[in-house]
Design an enzyme around this catalytic site. Structure first.
Site, PDB file in Angstrom:
ATOM      1  N   LYS A 126      10.781 -11.725  -8.444  1.00 49.15           N
ATOM      2  CA  LYS A 126      10.971 -10.457  -9.162  1.00 49.15           C
ATOM      3  C   LYS A 126      10.694  -9.311  -8.195  1.00 49.15           C
ATOM      4  CE  LYS A 126       8.072  -8.935 -12.552  1.00 49.15           C
ATOM      5  NZ  LYS A 126       7.552  -7.677 -11.966  1.00 49.15           N
ATOM      6  N   GLU A 128      10.726  -4.818  -7.851  1.00 50.52           N
ATOM      7  CA  GLU A 128      10.712  -3.548  -8.590  1.00 50.52           C
ATOM      8  C   GLU A 128      11.744  -2.588  -8.004  1.00 50.52           C
ATOM      9  OE1 GLU A 128       6.794  -1.863  -8.847  1.00 50.52           O
ATOM     10  OE2 GLU A 128       5.922  -3.728  -9.606  1.00 50.52           O
ATOM     11  N   GLU A 195       9.749  -1.953 -18.171  1.00 51.87           N
ATOM     12  CA  GLU A 195       8.328  -1.648 -18.382  1.00 51.87           C
ATOM     13  C   GLU A 195       8.130  -0.213 -18.867  1.00 51.87           C
ATOM     14  OE1 GLU A 195       5.525  -2.949 -15.430  1.00 51.87           O
ATOM     15  OE2 GLU A 195       3.859  -1.960 -16.441  1.00 51.87           O
TER      16      GLU A 195
HETATM   17  O1  KIV Z   1       2.715  -8.006 -12.210  1.00 51.17           O
HETATM   18  C1  KIV Z   1       2.960  -8.219 -13.409  1.00 51.17           C
HETATM   19  O2  KIV Z   1       2.193  -8.855 -14.143  1.00 51.17           O
HETATM   20  C2  KIV Z   1       4.197  -7.668 -13.952  1.00 51.17           C
HETATM   21  C3  KIV Z   1       4.313  -7.595 -15.440  1.00 51.17           C
HETATM   22  C4  KIV Z   1       3.527  -6.430 -15.918  1.00 51.17           C
HETATM   23  C5  KIV Z   1       5.719  -7.542 -15.896  1.00 51.17           C
HETATM   24  O3  KIV Z   1       5.051  -7.266 -13.232  1.00 51.17           O
END
Ligand code: KIV
Length: 287
Positions: A126, A128, A195
């Site tokens: 993932k 950002e 988010e």
């Molecule tokens: O780091 C994390 O836990 C996240 C969540 C808040 C989606 O990115």
């Protein structure tokens, strides 16, 4: 529900894979995601039937006691991700690429994501950002690495934003969130975390995208929901945002259990004969 029933349900479940999330969106089945940072937590969430386990860089805050996520390194993420992958049997394991491991160049991004996949045993990463990282997402997908996007509040940009707050309050910000989400879909992301955006904005993005949205603090219209498990289960003792529902108070339970242990050790009540090894039981340590 009894332990045997839970074990039975776990056995029946099949491994969740990246394309399953798209199928879930299409069939209207909500996607469930929680964070984990170690094998035991991963095993417990997996046993409960969670679809996706996120090894979030929230690790820095809820496990390592930092004020933000920016100090989390690739070494830390790889270490914790490997533990989570060891505990998760059926859930899809997604790992956060930490700050500055993908913003510097696409080559860095591919190399660093590759480490989370090869050494950390994650199935996907993932990142950002939206429009600004679309090329990086494309490069990762071309290298065979599935990508989950993350738009709206971007905790890794906390210093630029001047704190953690909701995003999309004015129409310019809202339009940016929509564009970012579309850019991620076009670049090949298989899902997007939203988010701290408003319910209406999350609804619009969810309707416009063909890939699933997974919301945190973004209302009920997303295709799935994610929470930081330490917040949801009452383990984290720092600030917990209003949108988090507390499903348990494990923090209080642990403090109580520790107090009971301390009292019993001090009074001599522990260990009793039941918890001591006699000559006949000394050969085995199992119960
Ligand atoms: O780091 C994390 O836990 C996240 C969540 C808040 C989606 O990115």
């Amino acid at each position: 529900m009894g332990r045997a029933k839970i074990e039975e349900m776990t056995k029946q479940r099949v491994k969740v894979r990246v394309p399953d999330l798209l199928k879930m969106k299409r069939s209207g089945q909500k996607i469930t995601m929680l964070t984990a940072y170690d094998a035991t937590m991963a095993l417990l969430l997996d046993r409960a039937g969670i679809d996706v386990i996120l090894v979030g860089d929230s690790l820095g805050m809820v496990v390592l006691g930092e004020e933000t996520t920016v100090g989390v390194t690739l070494d830390m993420m790889t270490h914790h991700c490997r533990a989570v992958a060891n505990g998760a049997t059926t859930a899809l394991v997604v790992a956060d690429l930490p700050f500055l491991t993908y913003q510097t160049s696409t080559a860095d991004a591919v190399r660093n994501a590759g480490r989370l996949i090869q050494q950390g045993r994650a199935a996907a990463v993932k990142l950002e950002g939206g429009v600004s990282i679309a090329e990086t997402v494309r490069a990762l997908v071309n290298a065979g690495i599935p990508v989950m996007g993350h738009v709206g509040l971007l905790p890794q940009s906390v210093h630029l934003l001047g704190g953690f707050h909701a995003v999309g309050k004015n129409s310019r910000e809202a339009e940016q969130v929509v564009q970012d989400a579309h850019a991620l879909e076009e670049a090949g992301a298989f899902a997007v975390v939203l988010e701290c955006v408003s319910d209406e904005l999350a609804k619009r993005v969810t309707e416009e995208l063909s890939i699933p949205t997974i919301g945190i603090g973004s209302g009920p219209h997303c295709d799935g929901q994610v929470l930081v498990s330490y917040d949801a289960f009452g383990l984290y003792q720092g600030f917990v945002p209003r949108f988090v529902k507390r499903y348990a108070d494990l923090g209080a339970t642990m403090t109580e259990a520790a107090r009971a242990y301390i009292d019993e050790v001090r009074s001599g009540a522990f260990p009793s004969a039941d918890h001591s090894l006699s000559p006949s039981t000394a050969a085995t340590l199992s119960k």
